[in-house]
Design an enzyme around this catalytic site. Structure first.
Site, PDB file in Angstrom:
ATOM      1  N   ARG A  58       0.848  -1.197   0.000  1.00  0.00           N
ATOM      2  CA  ARG A  58       0.000   0.000   0.000  1.00  0.00           C
ATOM      3  C   ARG A  58       0.885   1.249   0.000  1.00  0.00           C
ATOM      4  O   ARG A  58       0.631   2.223  -0.693  1.00  0.00           O
ATOM      5  CB  ARG A  58      -0.958   0.025   1.195  1.00  0.00           C
ATOM      6  CG  ARG A  58      -1.677   1.368   1.344  1.00  0.00           C
ATOM      7  CD  ARG A  58      -2.945   1.366   2.189  1.00  0.00           C
ATOM      8  NE  ARG A  58      -2.848   0.515   3.361  1.00  0.00           N
ATOM      9  CZ  ARG A  58      -2.129   0.784   4.453  1.00  0.00           C
ATOM     10  NH1 ARG A  58      -1.454   1.900   4.551  1.00  0.00           N
ATOM     11  NH2 ARG A  58      -2.098  -0.068   5.460  1.00  0.00           N
ATOM     12  N   TYR A 110     -16.821  15.805 -16.252  1.00  0.00           N
ATOM     13  CA  TYR A 110     -17.060  14.364 -16.173  1.00  0.00           C
ATOM     14  C   TYR A 110     -18.100  14.069 -15.079  1.00  0.00           C
ATOM     15  O   TYR A 110     -18.015  14.609 -13.961  1.00  0.00           O
ATOM     16  CB  TYR A 110     -15.742  13.645 -15.868  1.00  0.00           C
ATOM     17  CG  TYR A 110     -15.920  12.169 -15.721  1.00  0.00           C
ATOM     18  CD1 TYR A 110     -16.188  11.375 -16.836  1.00  0.00           C
ATOM     19  CD2 TYR A 110     -15.887  11.558 -14.477  1.00  0.00           C
ATOM     20  CE1 TYR A 110     -16.397  10.017 -16.709  1.00  0.00           C
ATOM     21  CE2 TYR A 110     -16.086  10.194 -14.341  1.00  0.00           C
ATOM     22  CZ  TYR A 110     -16.340   9.429 -15.459  1.00  0.00           C
ATOM     23  OH  TYR A 110     -16.553   8.082 -15.323  1.00  0.00           O
ATOM     24  N   ASP A 182      -7.636  18.019 -15.135  1.00  0.00           N
ATOM     25  CA  ASP A 182      -7.917  16.659 -15.594  1.00  0.00           C
ATOM     26  C   ASP A 182      -7.446  16.574 -17.040  1.00  0.00           C
ATOM     27  O   ASP A 182      -8.051  17.152 -17.940  1.00  0.00           O
ATOM     28  CB  ASP A 182      -9.427  16.375 -15.458  1.00  0.00           C
ATOM     29  CG  ASP A 182      -9.786  14.941 -15.835  1.00  0.00           C
ATOM     30  OD1 ASP A 182      -9.058  14.322 -16.629  1.00  0.00           O
ATOM     31  OD2 ASP A 182     -10.825  14.449 -15.348  1.00  0.00           O
ATOM     32  N   LYS A 207      -8.350   5.453 -19.802  1.00  0.00           N
ATOM     33  CA  LYS A 207      -8.637   5.916 -21.160  1.00  0.00           C
ATOM     34  C   LYS A 207      -7.377   5.786 -22.022  1.00  0.00           C
ATOM     35  O   LYS A 207      -6.907   4.695 -22.232  1.00  0.00           O
ATOM     36  CB  LYS A 207      -9.183   7.342 -21.095  1.00  0.00           C
ATOM     37  CG  LYS A 207     -10.257   7.546 -19.990  1.00  0.00           C
ATOM     38  CD  LYS A 207     -11.531   6.745 -20.227  1.00  0.00           C
ATOM     39  CE  LYS A 207     -12.466   6.693 -19.014  1.00  0.00           C
ATOM     40  NZ  LYS A 207     -12.845   7.980 -18.460  1.00  0.00           N
TER      41      LYS A 207
HETATM   42  C1  LIG Z   1     -13.322   8.410 -17.186  1.00  0.00           C
HETATM   43  C2  LIG Z   1     -12.984   9.745 -16.704  1.00  0.00           C
HETATM   44  C3  LIG Z   1     -12.786   9.984 -15.341  1.00  0.00           C
HETATM   45  C4  LIG Z   1     -12.971   8.906 -14.278  1.00  0.00           C
HETATM   46  O1  LIG Z   1     -12.037   7.881 -14.403  1.00  0.00           O
HETATM   47  P1  LIG Z   1     -12.304   6.372 -13.971  1.00  0.00           P
HETATM   48  O2  LIG Z   1     -11.036   5.687 -14.334  1.00  0.00           O
HETATM   49  O3  LIG Z   1     -13.497   5.894 -14.745  1.00  0.00           O
HETATM   50  O4  LIG Z   1     -12.585   6.369 -12.507  1.00  0.00           O
HETATM   51  C5  LIG Z   1     -12.399  11.256 -14.963  1.00  0.00           C
HETATM   52  N1  LIG Z   1     -12.254  12.245 -15.859  1.00  0.00           N
HETATM   53  C6  LIG Z   1     -12.456  12.048 -17.180  1.00  0.00           C
HETATM   54  C7  LIG Z   1     -12.267  13.185 -18.122  1.00  0.00           C
HETATM   55  C8  LIG Z   1     -12.832  10.798 -17.648  1.00  0.00           C
HETATM   56  O5  LIG Z   1     -13.039  10.618 -18.948  1.00  0.00           O
END
Ligand SMILES: *Cc1c(COP(=O)(O)O)cnc(C)c1O
Length: 395
Positions: A58, A110, A182, A207
């Site tokens: 962890r 998001y 982000d 992604k």
């Molecule tokens: C998918 C996504 C998230 C969340 O990510 P997870 O891996 O699904 O928890 C946050 N921000 C954006 C822009 C996303 O496309």
């Protein structure tokens, strides 16, 4: 056998080379060209001949550390942190805040980020403040004494609005507020928020970084040492860490990030142009199109326009018919993978945003989001053409 560090990276190489030869910082005794999966929870402290970096997974794991060091270098930050999902990464960043603090954020965000900030963090006295992040005067006007963080997502999801990262970061710095970006849609290949003045970058590594729809993960990169200590404290205390196997998958995904994105965005531009010419489509949202309202800003702050294209039909029925009749893309949430993915934001990715908010920001049932995959552009276009021709009722 001599111990050597995998440090073939040289700071002057170009991005594509650095992806392949990132300095993972993990000592490798056998010359393996990839960091192994250290599928282990604890480390024998008596056997410790080395640096004492690891005691419990962890707190730190060599495979995760390799990923964390790699993403830190790619984003140009001082430290990286890997989490169990993008939401775990984002929520861990919000854990830097204290009761009474507020986060300035756009509504065009998001769905999961919206949900955690409107429904979970308010339980602990941390509240969102909403603003149109593309309106710099509104950003300044919205700042109060409680504002401790500005959270930017650019391009926005799904309407592909562009926020000026350098301008917002400069405003935030004046008031001693942290700027978080982000960077999921752009990745460090196309956009480097820290170089533009942001303090923290977050990713859903699910992604483009993973890139193959086979892993869920999240990443955080910070610009400064004191933030690194704070995020590490949250990561180790809260414990929403990424496991070694998934860390390894992300390390593998990163190696092809550049060539994947080059292809994703070449096809995206081609399809965006073609879609704009189709009478069945009312509007196409892609920052790479010259008529996108923020085209110039997008070109200035990023080195590419990415692989996401949203488009709007004249009616909801036409959008639904298109989604049902296309054959190549998956109809799914998520994005950034080798296969094309079509999403109906109103019912899928943005279902957790209340309807009146969705309507106010322009997410309607007529809107479709496409994550352009690595299929041949001509095949995707042919598939869309057949889906469009049957989805249009004769005039
Ligand atoms: C998918 C996504 C998230 C969340 O990510 P997870 O891996 O699904 O928890 C946050 N921000 C954006 C822009 C996303 O496309």
């Amino acid at each position: 056998m001599p111990i050597h560090t995998v440090d073939t990276y040289d700071g002057n190489s170009s991005f594509g080379t650095r992806l392949i030869h990132a300095q993972t910082g993990i000592t490798e005794p056998y010359g393996a060209v990839n960091v192994p999966v250290y599928q282990v929870s604890t480390f024998d402290q008596r056997a410790l001949a080395g640096d004492g970096l690891f005691d419990y997974s962890r707190s730190g794991n060599p495979t995760r550390k390799a990923l964390e060091n790699t993403i830190a270098q790619l984003e140009g930050g001082c430290a990286g942190f890997a989490f169990a999902s993008g939401m775990a990464a984002i929520s861990s960043v919000f854990c830097l805040l204290n009761q009474g603090d507020k986060v300035l954020i756009s509504r065009d965000i998001y769905g999961g980020t919206y949900r955690v900030l409107t429904r979970l963090f308010p339980r602990f006295g941390i509240e969102p403040q909403f603003v149109d992040m593309t309106d710099l005067e509104a950003v300044t006007a919205s700042i109060t004494l409680e504002t401790r963080m500005i959270f930017i997502e650019t391009p926005s999801n799904p309407l592909m609005k562009i926020t000026d990262i350098a301008a917002v970061s400069a405003i935030a710095r004046q008031y001693g507020i942290l700027t978080v970006v982000d960077n999921t849609f752009m990745t460090p290949y196309l956009q480097k928020p820290l170089a533009l003045g942001a303090d923290i970058v977050v990713h859903s590594a699910t992604k483009y970084i993973g890139g193959h729809s086979d892993v869920v993960g999240g990443l955080v990169v910070v610009a400064e040492e004191d933030l690194a200590e704070e995020i590490y404290f949250v990561q180790n205390s809260f414990g929403a860490i990424l496991g070694p196997q998934d860390s390894w998958l992300l390390l593998r995904g990163l190696k092809t990030l550049k060539i994947r994105l080059d292809q994703h965005q070449a096809t995206a531009l081609e399809l965006a142009r073609w879609l704009s010419e189709q009478p069945q489509i009312e509007r196409v949202y892609y920052p790479g199109l010259a008529d996108h309202p923020d085209h110039e800003l997008a070109a200035r702050q990023a080195s590419g326009f990415g692989g996401i294209v949203s488009f709007e039909f004249h009616t909801e029925e036409e959008a639904e018919s298109f989604l049902e009749r296309t054959k190549i893309p998956a109809l799914a949430v998520s994005l950034g993978a080798v296969e094309s993915i079509l999403t109906h934001p109103i019912r899928m990715s943005h279902a957790s945003i209340p309807e009146e908010v969705r309507r106010a920001i322009g997410i309607t049932g007529r809107l479709v989001r496409l994550s352009v995959g690595l299929e041949e552009a001509a095949d995707l276009q042919a598939d869309f053409a057949q889906a469009l021709s049957v989805s249009t009722s004769p005039a």
